[in-house]
Each structure stands twice: as structure tokens, then as C-alpha cells.
Design an enzyme around this catalytic site. Structure first.
Site, PDB file in Angstrom:
ATOM      1  N   LEU A  97      -1.854   6.919   7.794  1.00  0.00           N
ATOM      2  CA  LEU A  97      -2.656   7.934   6.857  1.00  0.00           C
ATOM      3  C   LEU A  97      -4.235   7.039   6.826  1.00  0.00           C
ATOM      4  CD1 LEU A  97      -0.736  10.934   5.812  1.00  0.00           C
ATOM      5  CD2 LEU A  97      -1.387  10.369   8.446  1.00  0.00           C
ATOM      6  N   PRO A  98      -5.182   7.444   7.324  1.00  0.00           N
ATOM      7  CA  PRO A  98      -6.191   6.157   7.149  1.00  0.00           C
ATOM      8  C   PRO A  98      -7.745   6.785   6.662  1.00  0.00           C
ATOM      9  CG  PRO A  98      -6.344   7.973   9.118  1.00  0.00           C
ATOM     10  CD  PRO A  98      -5.214   8.169   9.032  1.00  0.00           C
ATOM     11  N   CYS A  99      -7.036   6.859   5.364  1.00  0.00           N
ATOM     12  CA  CYS A  99      -7.538   6.651   4.051  1.00  0.00           C
ATOM     13  C   CYS A  99      -9.003   5.842   3.987  1.00  0.00           C
ATOM     14  CB  CYS A  99      -6.987   6.731   1.991  1.00  0.00           C
ATOM     15  SG  CYS A  99      -6.073   5.239   2.388  1.00  0.00           S
ATOM     16  N   HIS A 100      -8.695   5.131   4.790  1.00  0.00           N
ATOM     17  CA  HIS A 100      -9.584   4.246   4.728  1.00  0.00           C
ATOM     18  C   HIS A 100     -10.999   4.351   5.797  1.00  0.00           C
ATOM     19  CE1 HIS A 100      -7.175   3.019   8.478  1.00  0.00           C
ATOM     20  NE2 HIS A 100      -8.721   2.501   9.013  1.00  0.00           N
TER      21      HIS A 100
END
Lengths: 261, 180
Positions: free
Chosen positions: A164-167
Site C-alpha cells: 500500500l504505497p505510502c511512498h
């Protein structure tokens, strides 16, 4: 020779034995109280993965099992059990996530997270690979525009980064910002998706929040796929949403720019 | 050893925190029970794991008051014995499966010197009626008190007591004949 009853009782007690050493670990994994772990090759190096029958429960781009155990415990409140590969379907789904940058059909165990944290992560998962949105954008999109800081801390505690791409969420000034696993890791992940973090930061440093096209009169977040298509000759920079609106531009319906600076 | 009532209280307060304690407290005696009833280590392992997982899921659906008032051991062993019986029933419908008929070597945890005695007692148990075998295994291998054996098997306490006496005597006779 005859044995008395007490001896027979003793013989029966002699049938007691110990359970196999792996039994407790398998029970606790199966019930989801302890997670099994494995490693896979990720975009920025090896990833440690924790999992249980509900799905993948924790991911971390760290260098050792010891570090991973700490991250896992702080994110999930559970302990790590035995090393165990993912089930075939999940392993395939995870490979697809890492190749495409989208969560797809991977089952993820987010038990223990609040509704707010889940909403933040679900919204984050909608950001396409290679694009960056500010914390304030996530806050407004989930209908909680005032909760910018809370969005930041929810993302900082994301149990399944990369997946889950919090970046793909950055500071509200447009810059790339910090990451739970270090700024360099965040920049590497963005680079692997075709976004140059230095270009993003340079634009932010100059105070540019949005990019518009003078042919369509639409403005976008700088990494929006529509903004990237604008040729240099038609590219217009804006410092704020009101400035873009004043120039007669409307906001992009895909990346939905935030008004807040 | 944790006492069952204290453990039930802890499970009622915080199931997830206390459940690992339940596993470590009872896994050996549950596994030994399953092993002596199924006589196959792999079956015993499967059945014990399944019983504990089912117990966890069931407890998750119970209100704290209900968990607190559970006769924890009798409840656990009821789940276990039912799974053992179901497995035996499934096996008997597949005549080519020899797991129940053949005697496997005693489990590795037995000290080498005891192996012969273990095989002899296991064989002797095999000669008893199923209910007699269950009563003796629950009483002496699982170490359940008589009233909990009664609760687990759903047999009146008096009947359990007479089963124990008669089955012990029969077992003694069988073992005595073998060693003569």
C-alpha cells in the site's frame, strides 16, 4: 506374575508424551495470533513479509529479521512465528503487486487498524504508480480536510508499505518528504516507478504546486499523468489553486488538485 | 501448570493475549490423548492442531461471562475427542487405509527404554472397547479428574468410575498374559 492395578495405572501414565515442537507455532499462525514470515525481492531490495490466514499483515524493507520483528510487533501487536512461504495464490498476487505497483487481488490483513487508518491507506492505494500527492490531498479526499497531521501519522504507521504505497504521498508543499524507512528508500521507490524525486523537490523549492496546459486550460499535480504529457511550449506553472483559477484554468478531474497550499 | 479457572478468567479478559498460554498448557496432554486414541503421530498432530484452532474460533464468539464459566478442560477435550472419532469414522470407510489397524512405532519423544512398554500398553488398549479406551486415556494420559472425564464423554460419573475399575482390571489381565 501378575501386575496390580497401581502398576497398570503407572503403565498408562507412561503413555504421556510431548507435542511436536512445531505444533504451537502452527496453531498460533492458523489463528492469526502469530504471523509466519518470509522474504521476497522488492523494487528497492529484499522485503520481509509477515502473513497469516487473513492475508499479508506486515511488510518492511529492512535488512534483518531482528529489525523486522520490531517493526512487525509495533505495527500489528503480534509476534513472528515460523518461516513459511506464502500460499501459491498469495505469492502470485504479491509478485503482481511488486511488478505493477497496484494492490490488485492480494489479500491484506489490516485487523487492528482504525477506520480512519484504513480509509487513508485505501485512498493512498488509488494513487497510480509514479505519481505523488500531498498529505492534504489524502485528507480532503477521505472527507476529513482538517486531518492532515493524522494522515501523516497513519501513513507513518502503514503496516504494509510498498504494497500500500505510502511512498506516493508527500509533503503539502509538493516535496517528497520523509519516510518511515528513510528518505533514501522513498526516493528509490519513486525512481523505480519512473518519477525523479529531485525534479519533484526542485519544483517544490521554487514554490510551484501545479502545472497547467494553455491548450486545455486544465491544471494538475506535477506528477499527474496528464501533466506529464504537456509539452514544454504549453506548460504553465502555478503557485496555488486560486492563482490557476484566476488565470481561467479548471482543476484536473483525474488528480483533483487540493486548494490548500 | 496454570489452573483451568484462572486461565478461563484470563481468556475472558483478553482472548488473544491469553490463548498462547492455553496452547502451551494443554498441547502436550491433548497431543498425547490424540496419539493414544488414533495411534498415528501424523493424525494426532492434525487433530490436536484442529482442535486448538476450533477452540480459539469458538471462544472468539463467546461472551466473556460464558468463557469465564467454561469447564475449560472438559470443553477442550470434548472438541478433541469428537475430532478423533470423526477421523476414525472417515478412516473406517476407506478400508485400504491401514493407519488405524497397524501399529506405528512409538512417538520419538518416548525415551528409548520405554518404547517396548509403550507398544505393549498401546496394543492392550487397542483390545478394549472404544469407550473403555477413551475413559482410560482421558483419566491417565490426559490426567483429567473423573468428573471431567464424565463431562467430556457425556457419561454419568458412576458409570465412568465403574468403567475405570473394570477397564483397568482388563488391561492388567491383558498385560499380565503378555508378559507371562
Amino acid at each position: 506374575m501378575s501386575q496390580d492395578l497401581e502398576t497398570t495405572e503407572g503403565a498408562l501414565r507412561g503413555l504421556r508424551t510431548e507435542a511436536p515442537p512445531s505444533l504451537a507455532g502452527r496453531v498460533l499462525t492458523e489463528t492469526g495470533l502469530v504471523d509466519a514470515w518470509t522474504t521476497v525481492r522488492g523494487p528497492g531490495g529484499d522485503l520481509f513479509i509477515a502473513h497469516n490466514p487473513e492475508g499479508v499483515s506486515c511488510v518492511a524493507p529492512v535488512g534483518s529479521l531482528g529489525e523486522f520483528a520490531d517493526v512487525h510487533a509495533s505495527r500489528t501487536g503480534r509476534r513472528l512465528g515460523v518461516e513459511q512461504e506464502l500460499a501459491a495464490r498469495q505469492a502470485t498476487a504479491l509478485r503482481r503487486v511488486l511488478a505493477t505497483g497496484r494492490p490488485g487481488s492480494l489479500r491484506i490483513d489490516l485487523r487492528g487498524l482504525t477506520g480512519f487508518q484504513r480509509a487513508v491507506l485505501a485512498k493512498t492505494a488509488e494513487i497510480p504508480p509514479g505519481e505523488l500527492r500531498p498529505y492534504a490531498w489524502v485528507a480532503r479526499e477521505i472527507g476529513n480536510a482538517g486531518a492532515v497531521r493524522a494522515v501523516g501519522s497513519a501513513l507513518n504507521r502503514n503496516p504494509v508499505p510498498v504494497v500500500l504505497p505510502c511512498h506516493r504521498v508527500g509533503r503539502s508543499d509538493g516535496s517528497v518528504g520523509d519516510y518511515a524507512f528513510g528518505r533514501h528508500m522513498k526516493r528509490d521507490l519513486l525512481r523505480a516507478e519512473g518519477t525523479d524525486p529531485d525534479t519533484v523537490d526542485e519544483l517544490a523549492r521554487r514554490g510551484i504546486r501545479f502545472i497547467g496546459s494553455d491548450t486545455t486550460l486544465v491544471y494538475c499535480h506535477p506528477t499527474c499523468r496528464h501533466a506529464r504529457r504537456i509539452t514544454a511550449a504549453h506548460r504553465v506553472e502555478f503557485r496555488s489553486a486560486p492563482a490557476a483559477a484566476a488565470a481561467g484554468y479548471r482543476s484536473c478531474k483525474t488528480c483533483r488538485p487540493v486548494a490548500a497550499a | 501448570m496454570t489452573d483451568a479457572a484462572g486461565l478461563a478468567g484470563a481468556l475472558a479478559r483478553d482472548l488473544d493475549a491469553a490463548f498462547p498460554e492455553l496452547v502451551t498448557t494443554y498441547q502436550d496432554r491433548m497431543y498425547a490423548t490424540a496419539l493414544r486414541l488414533t495411534r498415528a503421530p501424523s493424525d494426532a498432530e492434525d487433530v490436536t492442531q484442529e482442535a486448538l484452532v476450533r477452540a480459539y474460533r469458538a471462544l472468539g464468539g463467546y461472551a466473556p461471562d460464558r468463557i469465564r464459566s467454561l469447564q475449560l478442560r472438559a470443553w477442550l477435550w470434548t472438541i478433541l475427542v469428537n475430532l478423533v472419532r470423526n477421523r476414525a469414522r472417515t478412516r473406517s470407510r476407506r478400508p485400504h487405509d491401514t493407519a488405524l489397524g497397524g501399529v506405528e512405532p512409538a512417538a520419538g519423544a518416548d525415551p528409548a527404554g520405554d518404547a517396548v512398554a509403550v507398544v505393549a500398553v498401546t496394543n492392550a488398549l487397542g483390545a478394549l472397547r472404544p469407550v473403555e479406551r477413551e475413559v482410560l486415556v482421558l483419566r491417565y494420559v490426559a490426567d483429567l479428574p473423573l468428573d471431567e472425564v464424565s463431562d467430556t464423554l457425556g457419561i454419568p460419573l458412576g458409570t465412568v468410575k465403574s468403567h475405570v475399575h473394570r477397564s483397568l482390571a482388563r488391561l492388567r489381565t491383558i498385560l499380565g498374559e503378555e508378559t507371562r
